[in-house]
Design an enzyme around this catalytic site. Structure first.
Site, PDB file in Angstrom:
ATOM      1  N   ASP A 112      -7.735   1.409   2.498  1.00 46.87           N
ATOM      2  CA  ASP A 112      -7.357   0.202   3.442  1.00 46.87           C
ATOM      3  C   ASP A 112      -8.781  -0.089   3.688  1.00 46.87           C
ATOM      4  O   ASP A 112      -9.482   0.645   4.595  1.00 46.87           O
ATOM      5  CB  ASP A 112      -6.832   0.846   4.577  1.00 46.87           C
ATOM      6  CG  ASP A 112      -5.335   1.099   4.636  1.00 46.87           C
ATOM      7  OD1 ASP A 112      -4.905   1.046   3.325  1.00 46.87           O
ATOM      8  OD2 ASP A 112      -4.399   1.057   5.438  1.00 46.87           O
ATOM      9  N   LYS A 138      -3.007  -6.399   5.603  1.00 42.58           N
ATOM     10  CA  LYS A 138      -2.683  -5.595   6.994  1.00 42.58           C
ATOM     11  C   LYS A 138      -3.081  -6.041   8.201  1.00 42.58           C
ATOM     12  O   LYS A 138      -4.311  -6.578   8.151  1.00 42.58           O
ATOM     13  CB  LYS A 138      -3.434  -3.905   6.619  1.00 42.58           C
ATOM     14  CG  LYS A 138      -3.327  -3.045   7.634  1.00 42.58           C
ATOM     15  CD  LYS A 138      -4.040  -1.733   7.430  1.00 42.58           C
ATOM     16  CE  LYS A 138      -4.026  -0.883   8.570  1.00 42.58           C
ATOM     17  NZ  LYS A 138      -4.550   0.578   8.292  1.00 42.58           N
ATOM     18  N   LYS A 175       1.389  -4.840   5.670  1.00 45.68           N
ATOM     19  CA  LYS A 175       1.393  -3.537   6.523  1.00 45.68           C
ATOM     20  C   LYS A 175       1.250  -3.912   8.106  1.00 45.68           C
ATOM     21  O   LYS A 175       0.437  -4.526   8.173  1.00 45.68           O
ATOM     22  CB  LYS A 175       0.212  -2.681   5.893  1.00 45.68           C
ATOM     23  CG  LYS A 175       0.301  -1.342   6.692  1.00 45.68           C
ATOM     24  CD  LYS A 175      -0.748  -0.270   6.210  1.00 45.68           C
ATOM     25  CE  LYS A 175      -1.209   0.815   6.964  1.00 45.68           C
ATOM     26  NZ  LYS A 175      -2.041   1.893   6.523  1.00 45.68           N
TER      27      LYS A 175
END
Length: 221
Positions: A90, A152, A181
């Site tokens: 991430d 995300k 996400k």
């Protein structure tokens, strides 16, 4: 819906201890969460604790939480994390460059991590609370162009987290084939379901157990 299998069980605070990582991994195995999301310093420990079950991934964060490292530093962080056992990445994009309209740097930054990951799944964190809707859309388009697997919403360390409105915008922009996400402020089942209904395919939360058991957490991440 396998809700537990959509949750990245998260412990990213600076003061996170070894004992807390051990508990996090034990819970992830018990509830069969998608991954544990930990800081790079804890990747090797998490990988060791989870080696009995390949289904629970080891996720870590790159350029976290500001996104202000150079692409070269983020690429090295990525390679080092994977060497230590990370199976999902991430990364925080270069927020300042996005705000400045330096889109070539934003794309190069993401692509550097994607290339360093060499097939390991990459999620790009936007920090939506600092962005306009147009900037969110641009970030999503650049993430797809650079080869990322997921977009995300947030780090959980800024002024706001995931919103249903932003999840819808991100899903509409990236289309059906890229993951979305939701992270930051998802504390219970109802909140998680709202994000999933809006298009999220992964939830990042330290409140994973509360989410799957119908409880509520006061955690900001």
């Amino acid at each position: 819906m396998n809700l537990a299998g959509m949750i990245d069980h998260t412990a990213l605070k600076a003061e996170t201890s070894r004992a807390q990582i051990e508990t996090l991994c034990k819970e992830a195995l018990e509830y069969k969460f998608a991954s544990v999301c930990v800081n790079p310093t804890n990747v090797a420990l998490a990988a060791e604790l989870l080696k009995s079950d390949d289904a629970v991934k080891v996720c870590t964060v790159i350029g976290f939480p500001l996104g202000a490292n150079t692409p070269e530093v983020k690429a090295f962080e990525t390679q080092d994390a994977i060497k230590n056992g990370a199976t999902e990445i991430d990364m925080v994009l270069n927020i300042g460059a996005l705000k400045d309209g330096d889109l070539s740097l934003v794309e190069r930054d993401i692509r550097a991590v994607v290339e360093a990951a060499n097939g390991t799944l990459v999620k790009v964190i936007f920090e939506n609370c600092l962005l306009t809707k147009e900037e969110i859309k641009t970030a999503a388009e650049l993430s797809v162009k650079a080869g990322a697997d997921f977009v995300k919403t947030s780090t959980g360390f800024s002024t706001g987290g995931a919103t249903v409105e932003d999840i819808r915008l991100m899903r509409e922009t990236v289309g059906p084939d890229i993951g979305v996400k939701a992270s930051g402020g998802v504390r219970d089942f109802e909140g998680a379901k709202a994000m999933i209904d809006a298009g999220a395919t992964r939830i990042g939360a330290s409140a994973g157990i509360a989410i799957v058991t119908g409880g509520t957490s006061d955690s900001d991440y």
